[in-house]
Design an enzyme around this catalytic site. Sequence first.
Site, PDB file in Angstrom:
ATOM      1  N   ASP A  63       0.850  -1.190   0.000  1.00 14.45           N
ATOM      2  CA  ASP A  63       0.000   0.000   0.000  1.00 14.45           C
ATOM      3  C   ASP A  63       0.885   1.238   0.000  1.00 14.45           C
ATOM      4  O   ASP A  63       1.997   1.221   0.547  1.00 14.45           O
ATOM      5  CB  ASP A  63      -0.901   0.007   1.247  1.00 14.45           C
ATOM      6  CG  ASP A  63      -2.062   0.994   1.148  1.00 14.45           C
ATOM      7  OD1 ASP A  63      -1.800   2.219   1.199  1.00 14.45           O
ATOM      8  OD2 ASP A  63      -3.219   0.559   1.038  1.00 14.45           O
ATOM      9  N   ALA A  89      -1.864   0.613  12.543  1.00 18.45           N
ATOM     10  CA  ALA A  89      -1.579  -0.822  12.551  1.00 18.45           C
ATOM     11  C   ALA A  89      -1.581  -1.374  11.130  1.00 18.45           C
ATOM     12  O   ALA A  89      -0.723  -2.189  10.766  1.00 18.45           O
ATOM     13  CB  ALA A  89      -2.599  -1.556  13.415  1.00 18.45           C
ATOM     14  N   TYR A  90      -2.542  -0.930  10.321  1.00 14.23           N
ATOM     15  CA  TYR A  90      -2.607  -1.349   8.919  1.00 14.23           C
ATOM     16  C   TYR A  90      -1.333  -0.939   8.180  1.00 14.23           C
ATOM     17  O   TYR A  90      -0.705  -1.753   7.489  1.00 14.23           O
ATOM     18  CB  TYR A  90      -3.830  -0.735   8.258  1.00 14.23           C
ATOM     19  CG  TYR A  90      -3.885  -0.900   6.755  1.00 14.23           C
ATOM     20  CD1 TYR A  90      -4.405  -2.056   6.179  1.00 14.23           C
ATOM     21  CD2 TYR A  90      -3.424   0.104   5.903  1.00 14.23           C
ATOM     22  CE1 TYR A  90      -4.454  -2.208   4.801  1.00 14.23           C
ATOM     23  CE2 TYR A  90      -3.470  -0.034   4.528  1.00 14.23           C
ATOM     24  CZ  TYR A  90      -3.980  -1.191   3.986  1.00 14.23           C
ATOM     25  OH  TYR A  90      -4.019  -1.343   2.607  1.00 14.23           O
ATOM     26  N   ALA A  91      -0.951   0.332   8.307  1.00 13.92           N
ATOM     27  CA  ALA A  91       0.224   0.829   7.596  1.00 13.92           C
ATOM     28  C   ALA A  91       1.484   0.085   8.035  1.00 13.92           C
ATOM     29  O   ALA A  91       2.338  -0.272   7.210  1.00 13.92           O
ATOM     30  CB  ALA A  91       0.382   2.334   7.821  1.00 13.92           C
TER      31      ALA A  91
END
Length: 254
Positions: free
Chosen positions: A151, A163-165
């Site tokens: 991403d 957290a996603y990153a």
Amino acid sequence: MSGSTTNKGVIVITGAGQRVGLHCALALQQQGYQLVVSYRTATPGIAALQQADVHCVRADFNQLTDIATFIEAMAAYPAIRAIIHNASSWQPDIPLPQQNEHSVLTQLQQDAAVFDHMHQIHAKVPYLLNRALLPKLLAAEDTADIIHLTDFVASVGSSKHQAYAASKAALENLTLSLARQLAPKVKVNAIAPALVMFNENDDEAYRIKALAKSLMAVEPGPDEVLQTVLYLLNSNYITGRSLPLDGGRHLKLP
């Protein structure tokens, strides 16, 4: 069987029931590859893949037993041409509580659950699958490929999806480690999209705001990812790279 009858080898795609994964699976099947895909929930897209003779394996990647089932489904294939890690979950961080709203332990448990889920899907599962399926990649007739879908935020961070990153950044780092380990037999690369396609329920205000974030100001669609996948599959030289699909967004940061 629909599509080309030429067999260019087996490509594995995780999370192919909808959107980018579905588009890539159908297109690669048409181009002569044999597709094996994972899905968690049955969708019209999975029905379309099954109709096209794609081998679809249900697996909840939060469960080690399901990961093992997916790996065991590869027993019928002595060699794998490529693995494309597309399975993803986009979960925001939990808003910070007001004073005394939760106990310290409750807050820790909630934050840990988000962090663990993001890293499970985006980092641990690719790590486990790559290691388990490595003998089949090495058995490919020519060079094999591992492609990680990461991403744009992996390189710039995210205030609301930390957290996603971080999990996508971990996947980009795995790309570097595997590229060093597996060259020259297996090329390992990442594709890092920003906006590719909207969701049906995205309103007009959100769409205008999102498009304005990039220089190109367009919704490119899933074929942009497919063309990048094909570019990597056809390359004899690129490894250890993350290819950005961001429409110049990196130049419009505040």
